[in-house]
Motif scaffolding. Structure first.
Motif, PDB file in Angstrom:
ATOM      1  N   ILE A   1       0.814  -1.131   0.347  1.00 25.75           N
ATOM      2  CA  ILE A   1      -0.144  -0.133   0.268  1.00 25.75           C
ATOM      3  C   ILE A   1       1.112   1.273   0.174  1.00 25.75           C
ATOM      4  O   ILE A   1       1.041   1.910   1.130  1.00 25.75           O
ATOM      5  CB  ILE A   1      -1.008   0.040   1.221  1.00 25.75           C
ATOM      6  CG1 ILE A   1      -1.998  -1.208   0.984  1.00 25.75           C
ATOM      7  CG2 ILE A   1      -1.531   1.244   0.901  1.00 25.75           C
ATOM      8  CD1 ILE A   1      -2.782  -1.473   2.719  1.00 25.75           C
ATOM      9  N   PRO A   2       1.054   1.947  -1.787  1.00 28.05           N
ATOM     10  CA  PRO A   2       2.393   2.354  -1.556  1.00 28.05           C
ATOM     11  C   PRO A   2       1.545   3.956  -1.747  1.00 28.05           C
ATOM     12  O   PRO A   2       0.336   4.268  -1.366  1.00 28.05           O
ATOM     13  CB  PRO A   2       3.295   2.757  -3.170  1.00 28.05           C
ATOM     14  CG  PRO A   2       1.933   1.994  -3.541  1.00 28.05           C
ATOM     15  CD  PRO A   2       1.210   0.779  -2.104  1.00 28.05           C
ATOM     16  N   MET A   3       2.274   5.264  -0.812  1.00 34.15           N
ATOM     17  CA  MET A   3       1.620   6.608  -0.815  1.00 34.15           C
ATOM     18  C   MET A   3       2.624   7.588  -2.362  1.00 34.15           C
ATOM     19  O   MET A   3       3.524   7.025  -2.002  1.00 34.15           O
ATOM     20  CB  MET A   3       1.663   7.400   0.360  1.00 34.15           C
ATOM     21  CG  MET A   3       1.335   8.978   0.677  1.00 34.15           C
ATOM     22  SD  MET A   3       2.333  10.341   0.018  1.00 34.15           S
ATOM     23  CE  MET A   3       4.000   9.557   1.264  1.00 34.15           C
ATOM     24  N   PHE A   4       1.220   7.811  -2.830  1.00 36.41           N
ATOM     25  CA  PHE A   4       2.120   9.002  -3.853  1.00 36.41           C
ATOM     26  C   PHE A   4       1.665  10.553  -3.594  1.00 36.41           C
ATOM     27  O   PHE A   4       0.346  10.334  -3.421  1.00 36.41           O
ATOM     28  CB  PHE A   4       2.162   8.537  -5.185  1.00 36.41           C
ATOM     29  CG  PHE A   4       0.842   8.234  -6.312  1.00 36.41           C
ATOM     30  CD1 PHE A   4       0.481   8.763  -6.605  1.00 36.41           C
ATOM     31  CD2 PHE A   4       0.795   7.408  -5.612  1.00 36.41           C
ATOM     32  CE1 PHE A   4      -0.970   8.962  -6.949  1.00 36.41           C
ATOM     33  CE2 PHE A   4      -1.441   6.447  -5.994  1.00 36.41           C
ATOM     34  CZ  PHE A   4      -1.573   7.723  -6.790  1.00 36.41           C
ATOM     35  N   LYS A   5       1.784  11.405  -4.073  1.00 34.36           N
ATOM     36  CA  LYS A   5       2.464  12.418  -4.430  1.00 34.36           C
ATOM     37  C   LYS A   5       1.593  13.256  -5.800  1.00 34.36           C
ATOM     38  O   LYS A   5       2.599  12.951  -6.296  1.00 34.36           O
ATOM     39  CB  LYS A   5       2.397  13.616  -3.374  1.00 34.36           C
ATOM     40  CG  LYS A   5       2.833  13.481  -2.400  1.00 34.36           C
ATOM     41  CD  LYS A   5       3.919  14.685  -1.107  1.00 34.36           C
ATOM     42  CE  LYS A   5       3.824  14.121  -0.155  1.00 34.36           C
ATOM     43  NZ  LYS A   5       5.169  14.947   0.745  1.00 34.36           N
ATOM     44  N   MET A   6       0.712  13.701  -6.298  1.00 28.59           N
ATOM     45  CA  MET A   6       0.559  14.491  -7.340  1.00 28.59           C
ATOM     46  C   MET A   6       0.985  16.211  -6.657  1.00 28.59           C
ATOM     47  O   MET A   6       0.420  16.427  -6.210  1.00 28.59           O
ATOM     48  CB  MET A   6      -0.686  14.071  -8.089  1.00 28.59           C
ATOM     49  CG  MET A   6      -1.130  12.869  -7.970  1.00 28.59           C
ATOM     50  SD  MET A   6      -2.509  12.196  -8.562  1.00 28.59           S
ATOM     51  CE  MET A   6      -2.592  12.923 -10.456  1.00 28.59           C
ATOM     52  N   ALA A   7       1.352  16.793  -8.393  1.00 29.57           N
ATOM     53  CA  ALA A   7       1.542  18.202  -8.485  1.00 29.57           C
ATOM     54  C   ALA A   7       0.557  19.166  -7.498  1.00 29.57           C
ATOM     55  O   ALA A   7       0.796  20.226  -7.175  1.00 29.57           O
ATOM     56  CB  ALA A   7       2.654  18.016 -10.051  1.00 29.57           C
TER      57      ALA A   7
ATOM     58  N   ILE B   1      -2.186  10.647  -1.996  1.00 32.99           N
ATOM     59  CA  ILE B   1      -3.017   9.816  -2.950  1.00 32.99           C
ATOM     60  C   ILE B   1      -2.286   7.848  -2.334  1.00 32.99           C
ATOM     61  O   ILE B   1      -1.331   7.754  -2.066  1.00 32.99           O
ATOM     62  CB  ILE B   1      -2.980   8.984  -4.423  1.00 32.99           C
ATOM     63  CG1 ILE B   1      -3.208  10.590  -5.077  1.00 32.99           C
ATOM     64  CG2 ILE B   1      -3.669   7.520  -4.915  1.00 32.99           C
ATOM     65  CD1 ILE B   1      -4.649  11.207  -5.036  1.00 32.99           C
ATOM     66  N   VAL B   2      -3.794   6.729  -1.535  1.00 33.72           N
ATOM     67  CA  VAL B   2      -2.878   6.293  -1.081  1.00 33.72           C
ATOM     68  C   VAL B   2      -3.872   4.947  -1.458  1.00 33.72           C
ATOM     69  O   VAL B   2      -5.381   4.421  -1.279  1.00 33.72           O
ATOM     70  CB  VAL B   2      -3.010   5.554   1.021  1.00 33.72           C
ATOM     71  CG1 VAL B   2      -2.538   5.157   1.105  1.00 33.72           C
ATOM     72  CG2 VAL B   2      -2.275   7.240   1.265  1.00 33.72           C
ATOM     73  N   HIS B   3      -3.354   3.683  -1.858  1.00 32.02           N
ATOM     74  CA  HIS B   3      -3.761   2.709  -2.942  1.00 32.02           C
ATOM     75  C   HIS B   3      -3.116   1.469  -2.717  1.00 32.02           C
ATOM     76  O   HIS B   3      -1.820   1.489  -3.033  1.00 32.02           O
ATOM     77  CB  HIS B   3      -4.196   2.999  -4.304  1.00 32.02           C
ATOM     78  CG  HIS B   3      -5.166   3.823  -4.930  1.00 32.02           C
ATOM     79  ND1 HIS B   3      -6.356   3.469  -4.115  1.00 32.02           N
ATOM     80  CD2 HIS B   3      -5.007   5.271  -5.142  1.00 32.02           C
ATOM     81  CE1 HIS B   3      -7.223   4.968  -4.453  1.00 32.02           C
ATOM     82  NE2 HIS B   3      -6.474   5.544  -5.263  1.00 32.02           N
ATOM     83  N   ARG B   4      -3.969   0.458  -2.781  1.00 27.47           N
ATOM     84  CA  ARG B   4      -3.221  -0.992  -2.765  1.00 27.47           C
ATOM     85  C   ARG B   4      -2.610  -1.544  -3.783  1.00 27.47           C
ATOM     86  O   ARG B   4      -3.845  -0.602  -5.097  1.00 27.47           O
ATOM     87  CB  ARG B   4      -4.398  -2.075  -2.164  1.00 27.47           C
ATOM     88  CG  ARG B   4      -3.697  -3.340  -2.258  1.00 27.47           C
ATOM     89  CD  ARG B   4      -4.738  -4.840  -1.634  1.00 27.47           C
ATOM     90  NE  ARG B   4      -5.298  -4.170  -0.405  1.00 27.47           N
ATOM     91  CZ  ARG B   4      -4.329  -4.407   0.846  1.00 27.47           C
ATOM     92  NH1 ARG B   4      -3.577  -4.815   0.847  1.00 27.47           N
ATOM     93  NH2 ARG B   4      -5.331  -3.716   2.205  1.00 27.47           N
TER      94      ARG B   4
END
Length: 65
Positions: free
Chosen positions: A45-51, A57-60
Motif C-alpha cells: 500500500i504505497p503513497m504517492f503525491k501528485m503536483a 494518494i494511498v492505494h493498494r
C-alpha cells in the motif's frame, strides 16, 4: 484541518477521508507515511503525491506490469 501534517522531513500524518480502502483503512483513520526504498509489489500500500493535489494518494497495488 490541515492535511497532511508533516511530523518530520521523512514522516507525514494524513487522515483517510474516503472509504475506498475499507476494510483495511476506514474513513477517519490516521495513517503515518514515511519514505521507503522498497520495491512496489502486489499487495503493498504505497503513497504517492501528485503536483496538483495537496493530499497524498494511498492505494493498494493490485499488480505490477
Amino acid at each position: 484541518m490541515l492535511w497532511p501534517y508533516h511530523i518530520a522531513p521523512w514522516l507525514d500524518l494524513i487522515c483517510r477521508n474516503s472509504g475506498s480502502m475499507e476494510p483495511a483503512f476506514e474513513r477517519g483513520d490516521l495513517l503515518f507515511l514515511w519514505n521507503s526504498k522498497e520495491q512496489v509489489e502486489a499487495g503493498k500500500i504505497p503513497m504517492f503525491k501528485m503536483a496538483n493535489r495537496e493530499v497524498p494518494i494511498v492505494h493498494r497495488v493490485l499488480g505490477v506490469h
